[in-house]
Design a protein around this motif. Structure first.
Motif, PDB file in Angstrom:
ATOM      1  N   GLY A 617       0.806  -1.216   0.000  1.00  0.00           N
ATOM      2  CA  GLY A 617       0.000   0.000   0.000  1.00  0.00           C
ATOM      3  C   GLY A 617       0.833   1.257   0.000  1.00  0.00           C
ATOM      4  N   ALA A 618       0.446   2.200   0.846  1.00  0.00           N
ATOM      5  CA  ALA A 618       1.091   3.514   0.867  1.00  0.00           C
ATOM      6  C   ALA A 618       2.512   3.449   1.386  1.00  0.00           C
ATOM      7  CB  ALA A 618       0.269   4.468   1.739  1.00  0.00           C
ATOM      8  N   ALA A 619       2.872   2.387   2.092  1.00  0.00           N
ATOM      9  CA  ALA A 619       4.225   2.281   2.610  1.00  0.00           C
ATOM     10  C   ALA A 619       5.241   1.977   1.515  1.00  0.00           C
ATOM     11  CB  ALA A 619       4.287   1.188   3.683  1.00  0.00           C
ATOM     12  N   VAL A 620       4.761   1.554   0.344  1.00  0.00           N
ATOM     13  CA  VAL A 620       5.683   1.242  -0.754  1.00  0.00           C
ATOM     14  C   VAL A 620       6.081   2.540  -1.430  1.00  0.00           C
ATOM     15  CG1 VAL A 620       6.026  -0.063  -2.869  1.00  0.00           C
ATOM     16  CG2 VAL A 620       4.514  -0.952  -1.107  1.00  0.00           C
ATOM     17  N   THR A 621       7.328   2.896  -1.321  1.00  0.00           N
ATOM     18  CA  THR A 621       7.859   4.082  -1.988  1.00  0.00           C
ATOM     19  C   THR A 621       9.154   3.701  -2.694  1.00  0.00           C
ATOM     20  OG1 THR A 621       9.197   4.774  -0.116  1.00  0.00           O
ATOM     21  CG2 THR A 621       6.901   5.568  -0.187  1.00  0.00           C
ATOM     22  N   PRO A 622       9.521   4.434  -3.736  1.00  0.00           N
ATOM     23  CA  PRO A 622      10.802   4.132  -4.400  1.00  0.00           C
ATOM     24  C   PRO A 622      11.989   4.197  -3.450  1.00  0.00           C
ATOM     25  CG  PRO A 622       9.456   5.570  -5.778  1.00  0.00           C
ATOM     26  CD  PRO A 622       8.756   5.460  -4.454  1.00  0.00           C
ATOM     27  N   THR A 623      11.973   5.141  -2.487  1.00  0.00           N
ATOM     28  CA  THR A 623      13.088   5.249  -1.547  1.00  0.00           C
ATOM     29  C   THR A 623      13.215   3.998  -0.693  1.00  0.00           C
ATOM     30  OG1 THR A 623      12.972   7.650  -1.475  1.00  0.00           O
ATOM     31  CG2 THR A 623      13.995   6.556   0.398  1.00  0.00           C
ATOM     32  N   ALA A 624      12.090   3.495  -0.191  1.00  0.00           N
ATOM     33  CA  ALA A 624      12.129   2.285   0.620  1.00  0.00           C
ATOM     34  C   ALA A 624      12.581   1.089  -0.205  1.00  0.00           C
ATOM     35  CB  ALA A 624      10.756   2.025   1.230  1.00  0.00           C
ATOM     36  N   LEU A 625      12.092   0.984  -1.428  1.00  0.00           N
ATOM     37  CA  LEU A 625      12.450  -0.149  -2.273  1.00  0.00           C
ATOM     38  C   LEU A 625      13.923  -0.113  -2.681  1.00  0.00           C
ATOM     39  CD1 LEU A 625       9.265  -0.339  -4.536  1.00  0.00           C
ATOM     40  CD2 LEU A 625       9.938  -1.948  -2.759  1.00  0.00           C
ATOM     41  N   THR A 626      14.437   1.072  -2.994  1.00  0.00           N
ATOM     42  CA  THR A 626      15.855   1.139  -3.346  1.00  0.00           C
ATOM     43  C   THR A 626      16.734   0.836  -2.139  1.00  0.00           C
ATOM     44  OG1 THR A 626      15.797   3.550  -3.003  1.00  0.00           O
ATOM     45  CG2 THR A 626      15.561   2.743  -5.266  1.00  0.00           C
ATOM     46  N   GLY A 627      16.282   1.247  -0.944  1.00  0.00           N
ATOM     47  CA  GLY A 627      17.028   0.889   0.264  1.00  0.00           C
ATOM     48  C   GLY A 627      17.084  -0.614   0.462  1.00  0.00           C
ATOM     49  N   ALA A 628      15.959  -1.286   0.236  1.00  0.00           N
ATOM     50  CA  ALA A 628      15.934  -2.741   0.373  1.00  0.00           C
ATOM     51  C   ALA A 628      16.778  -3.405  -0.710  1.00  0.00           C
ATOM     52  CB  ALA A 628      14.487  -3.238   0.308  1.00  0.00           C
ATOM     53  N   ALA A 629      16.749  -2.850  -1.927  1.00  0.00           N
ATOM     54  CA  ALA A 629      17.569  -3.407  -3.014  1.00  0.00           C
ATOM     55  C   ALA A 629      19.050  -3.272  -2.704  1.00  0.00           C
ATOM     56  CB  ALA A 629      17.234  -2.715  -4.334  1.00  0.00           C
ATOM     57  N   ALA A 630      19.451  -2.110  -2.161  1.00  0.00           N
ATOM     58  CA  ALA A 630      20.850  -1.923  -1.779  1.00  0.00           C
ATOM     59  C   ALA A 630      21.256  -2.926  -0.709  1.00  0.00           C
ATOM     60  CB  ALA A 630      21.071  -0.497  -1.281  1.00  0.00           C
ATOM     61  N   ALA A 631      20.370  -3.179   0.238  1.00  0.00           N
ATOM     62  CA  ALA A 631      20.654  -4.182   1.267  1.00  0.00           C
ATOM     63  C   ALA A 631      20.821  -5.556   0.634  1.00  0.00           C
ATOM     64  CB  ALA A 631      19.526  -4.200   2.294  1.00  0.00           C
ATOM     65  N   GLY A 632      19.977  -5.877  -0.338  1.00  0.00           N
ATOM     66  CA  GLY A 632      20.083  -7.168  -1.015  1.00  0.00           C
ATOM     67  C   GLY A 632      21.413  -7.357  -1.707  1.00  0.00           C
ATOM     68  N   LEU A 633      21.932  -6.310  -2.330  1.00  0.00           N
ATOM     69  CA  LEU A 633      23.239  -6.416  -2.989  1.00  0.00           C
ATOM     70  C   LEU A 633      24.357  -6.629  -1.969  1.00  0.00           C
ATOM     71  CD1 LEU A 633      22.860  -3.644  -5.713  1.00  0.00           C
ATOM     72  CD2 LEU A 633      23.093  -6.101  -6.107  1.00  0.00           C
ATOM     73  N   LEU A 634      24.226  -5.990  -0.801  1.00  0.00           N
ATOM     74  CA  LEU A 634      25.278  -6.117   0.205  1.00  0.00           C
ATOM     75  C   LEU A 634      25.331  -7.506   0.834  1.00  0.00           C
ATOM     76  CD1 LEU A 634      25.025  -2.637   1.947  1.00  0.00           C
ATOM     77  CD2 LEU A 634      26.910  -3.487   0.566  1.00  0.00           C
TER      78      LEU A 634
END
Length: 977
Positions: A617-634
């Motif tokens: 829902g509203a909690a999905v934002t590009p900033t949150a998703l890119t943060g999670a993606a960066a964590a996934g790469l690490l």
């Protein structure tokens, strides 16, 4: 008639093709005609002046169509022929009489039109006896119609005479059947050259240059007028740019004269259409369309209809479409029509359009039209604009609405908050220069902020004004999209309102510094914003610190990340919303990873990935998703990182958040790199580079250039790699991420070319272990190349420290690829020919995923085969080298395939040219099956690896044999090289 400026005459930027054609006409022994047509200010008059200067001895007859004489038949013809009328005595009597009557105002009956045309042709032929002629008529369509008719007749018959006829007009309908050339808008490079040549001294910042070229739409006269009238502040980017070229300039005067010739009801209808088109988003360079329903309602209210636009269509200003609609084929014409209208006319048009939009659901468009017709303060209308903008998906339009709401506000603190939100919307729309101008204007006009501010009309505090527009659902992610719950409903009384507004402004400035300028400048700004916001808008302060962490990593000052992490931890609260929990967990995990504490950082980062996958829902934002993606790469969960980055790209695209797209595309490209999808990664980088440049994000564009260079180097594409590095130039500061990526790319090229010492020297300096300086994360990614270079150079000790860091990281992940690369590195550093080296190589091949990153597996096979060959085990080497070569051929990695071929021949194998035709005959799935079978896998093993049944593999294998015309697995291996 538009008088060309001196700059246009001397340089004629972007008109080389037209100049060549003019010179060719003038140099030819036979006559000819050419019609140059284009919008006002396109350089038609300048090209005629060019022809006058290069006429090479031709006698000149020149005239221009005059609007004042448009009702006088043959007035233009009389002015053109006046210098040679003394040669009329040589014409036949009848022709001489008809010509004299026409040019003296007696007129010419229809039955004598052909005689008159032949008389003009004969007169030019007589004049040409003394030498060839150049006849020019500027603004043909502005003069009288009979002159146009006669000159068109003459132009078709000039090849028999040494006469060149050059005509100019607004469009090619003025003189049909004459060879014509449309004057196209200047391209960006010519536009920039014209701007900087017109105004000596330091050039303006690149975003200002880009904005000016867009504003002028490639029109030379518009560029000249803008360069002549911009204030020093506008030229330097510290003041807002105008919305259109100056109305008192040459182009403005031309448009006013052109519009004055139209009927009064046409002028009113045209202004309505121009303003109605302005509130619809139109990509640059595209025709500006008009909403036919709104325009029709507004025209009916004036007692008119779309037919009133017919004279404007004939003048080339607008194009009537069906049913009942219209569009402006030249965006500049639309803006000039609006700009040159009187204030009263514009206000009346806005009111008509606002009334036409009643009941249509176009709340924001209606409010904008009302606001444009309003003078002074109007708090209620300002609140309506604010609320309507919050629900609008077009960030550029929303920025316009909030900026106007700020002007209509009667409370200084509320006006300031709305202005900051307008700047945020402009930044998200990909307009950093506009956002900078809004913030600069804010600082110039507000002065010290008041200590108190009342609530907004909507009941929200100014501190809770949206940092970004809402999600399509109308709900929002606190701190990232709409009102943080920690501030919602809070009383606006007290100093926290102005502190929050100032903090949000600093946060925006810091973010723009990070993406567009230098991270070293961004970091103190973001930290100051977090300090200001900590007590009044905790969640926005968290976002500021996350951006500060990005600035630390971008600049390579990793030793400062601990400070960011401590401040984030202080802001963390139990019960934080999922997006805030994700970001605080991310920062803690990154800090631990940078300290080398993978046992502590790994679980935190994996938790951030899981939180990203659960956002709804509203909690999905590009900033949150890119943060999670960066964590996934690490933590090397590449598939999850790819999915999160892909979701961020889609979400940012859907919401129009252009400012977040380059970062999301960068993370998608990185995950594609680790997944072995090099072509897909390059496409992501190319898209990210395009978006970053269009949005003025020069720092982010540097990252994409660096990644493109690395991808090209890994594929041994020297020209592409060096081209990307050259394009990056000296814009990347030493120690920054783009600089490190470029050095990594050049190091890989050194490795490919056998310059092992140079490669090791370059790759070993990407970071300085133990100091927290340099690009530690890039160094980790480049470690396999560093180890390979150091091993070949005979100085393995140079790579052991970097390998130790890589091992600790790879060992903390569950990634088979990272562990395979670690094992390969240890094999290269082990004593040559030792059982230890062979054991590590075998372990690497066991760990390499069979269904992903096949390029890296092939590289391991190549290195293993080379090691075995050099240890005089050619038979064992050939199996590995054959598999490596086969993969490189399938992947199109020609340089690596050639290197493997050299190794195979050195191992005693006779290797011919790979049969690429066989590759082209197979589908993607068939290629994969053929590759596995040729490598020696049984049908059951292939079925297991591809998650298919054995029967399906049998079926595919029969089809493969049939397509390639072979009968056995041995022939299959040979067909694939």
């Amino acid at each position: 008639m538009v008088s060309a400026s001196a700059v246009q005459i001397e340089v004629l930027r972007g008109r080389q093709g037209e100049c060549r054609e003019i010179r060719s006409l003038l140099a030819a022994p036979a006559g000819g005609a050419l019609l140059l047509h284009g919008e006002p200010g396109a350089g038609r008059t300048a090209l005629l002046a060019y022809a006058h200067r290069h006429r090479a001895g031709r006698r000149l007859l020149a005239a221009a169509g005059l609007a004042d004489e448009a009702m006088l038949p043959y007035a233009g013809l009389q002015r053109l022929l006046d210098p040679v009328l003394d040669r009329a005595h040589a014409l036949p009597e009848r022709q001489r009489q008809v010509l004299r009557d026409a040019l003296t105002g007696e007129g010419c009956p229809d039955r004598d039109q052909l005689i008159l045309s032949h008389a003009v042709l004969g007169l030019l032929a007589e004049a040409a006896h003394d030498g060839p002629l150049l006849c020019t008529m500027d603004d043909l369509d502005a003069g009288d119609t009979p002159t146009v008719r006669v000159l068109t007749f003459v132009a078709r018959r000039l090849p028999q005479l040494p006469v060149v006829l050059l005509l100019t007009a607004g469009n090619d309908t003025a003189a049909q059947a004459i060879p014509g050339r449309r004057l196209l808008p200047l391209d960006p490079s010519d536009s920039l050259a014209l701007l900087t040549a017109r105004r000596p001294g330091p050039p303006p910042p690149e975003p200002v240059l880009a904005a000016l070229t867009t504003l002028a739409a490639g029109n030379p006269q518009a560029l000249v007028d803008l360069a002549d009238t911009l204030t020093p502040g506008q030229w330097c980017g510290t003041e807002p740019l105008p919305a259109a070229p100056p109305t008192d300039g040459t182009l403005g005067r031309t448009y006013r004269a052109l519009l004055a010739r139209l009927p009064r009801d046409t002028q009113g209808a045209l202004l309505l259409a121009a303003i109605a088109a302005a509130d619809l988003a139109t990509p640059t360079g595209r025709a500006a369309a008009v909403d036919p329903v709104t325009l029709g309602r507004a025209l009916r209210a004036t007692g008119s209809g779309v037919e009133a636009l017919v004279p404007a269509e004939a003048a080339g200003l607008i194009r009537i479409t069906t049913p009942g609609g219209a569009e402006f084929p030249r965006p500049l014409a639309r803006s000039m029509i609006e700009a040159t209208a009187s204030v009263t006319a514009r206000r009346d048009a806005h009111l008509l359009l606002a009334a036409a939009l009643d009941g249509t659901g176009s709340r924001l468009r209606r409010a904008l039209h009302r606001a444009a017709a309003t003078d002074g303060d109007d708090p209620a209308l300002a609140a309506e604009l604010e609320d309507a903008a919050a629900a609008h998906q077009d960030r550029s339009v929303a920025a316009t609405a909030l900026a106007r709401a700020a002007e209509l506000s009667d409370d200084p603190a509320l006006a300031t908050a709305r202005q900051v939100t307008a700047a945020r919307y402009a930044w998200q729309a990909g307009q950093p220069e506009r956002a900078h101008a809004l913030l600069h204007h804010l600082a110039d006009t507000t002065g010290p902020l008041p200590h108190q501010a009342p609530p907004t009309p909507t009941g929200r505090s100014a501190a809770s004004l949206p940092m970004t527009p809402p999600a399509p659902t109308g709900r929002s992610a606190p701190g990232l999209s709409m009102t943080p719950p920690s501030l919602a409903g809070r009383s606006a009384a007290g100093p926290q309102v102005t502190a929050a507004t100032a903090g949000l402004a600093e946060l925006l400035r810091g973010e723009m510094h990070l993406r567009c300028g230098r991270a070293s400048t961004a970091l103190p700004t973001l930290l100051a914003a977090a300090t200001t916001l900590a007590d009044v808008d905790r969640e926005s302060a968290l976002v500021a610190l996350v951006r500060a962490g990005e600035a630390v990593c971008f600049s390579g000052d990793h030793y400062r990340y601990g400070e960011v992490a401590r401040r984030v931890q202080a802001l963390r609260r139990d019960g934080d919303p999922p997006w805030a929990d994700l970001l605080t967990t991310l920062v803690a995990g990154v800090a631990a990873t940078l300290r080398g504490e993978h046992a502590h950082g790994g679980p935190l980062l994996r938790r951030a990935v899981a939180l990203g996958g659960r956002l709804r829902g509203a909690a999905v934002t590009p900033t949150a998703l890119t943060g999670a993606a960066a964590a996934g790469l690490l933590v090397a969960v590449d598939a999850a990182a790819y999915r999160l980055a892909e979701d961020a790209v889609d979400l940012a695209t859907d919401r129009g958040e252009v400012s977040l797209l380059p970062r999301a595309l960068e993370l998608r490209a990185m995950s594609e790199y680790w997944l072995g999808r090099h072509d897909a990664a390059a496409k992501s980088c190319q898209e990210g580079l395009r978006v970053a440049r269009a949005a003025g994000q020069h720092a982010t564009a540097g990252v994409h250039l660096g990644l493109l260079a690395v991808l090209s180097a890994v594929r041994a594409d020297h020209d592409a790699c060096l081209g990307h590095v050259a394009e990056l130039g000296d814009t990347a500061a030493p120690g920054s991420r783009p600089y490190a990526l470029a050095q990594w790319a050049l190091g890989v090229l050194d490795l490919v070319d056998g310059r092992y010492a140079d490669a090791a020297d370059r790759l070993a300096t990407l970071a300085r272990p133990g100091t927290g300086r340099g690009q530690v994360l890039v160094q980790v990614m480049a470690t396999p190349h560093l180890v390979e270079a150091a091993a070949h150079d005979g100085r393995p000790a140079r790579a052991r420290a970097a390998l130790a860091v890589f091992d600790r990281w790879a060992g903390s992940t569950a990634s088979p690829l990272r562990r395979a690369l670690s094992a390969r590195c240890h094999a290269l550093l082990a004593p040559r020919g030792s059982a230890e080296a062979e054991e590590h190589f075998d372990r690497a091949l066991c760990l390499h995923p069979a269904d992903a990153a096949t390029f890296e597996r092939a590289r391991t096979e190549l290195l293993y085969g080379r090691e075995l060959r050099r240890n005089r085990r050619p038979r064992d080497a050939r199996d590995h080298l054959h598999r490596a070569r086969q993969t490189f051929v399938l992947l199109g990695a020609d340089v690596w395939a050639r290197q493997t071929t050299v190794e195979l021949r050195a191992a005693g194998e006779s290797v011919g040219t790979p049969d690429r035709q066989a590759v082209r005959l197979l589908t993607g799935q068939q290629l994969r099956i053929a590759q596995l079978v040729a490598a020696g896998a049984t049908n059951r093993e292939v079925a297991t690896q591809m998650f298919l049944s054995t029967r399906t593999i049998d079926h595919h294998l029969r089809n493969i044999y049939h397509r390639l015309g072979i009968r056995s697995r041995t022939e299959l291996a040979r067909a694939l090289g």
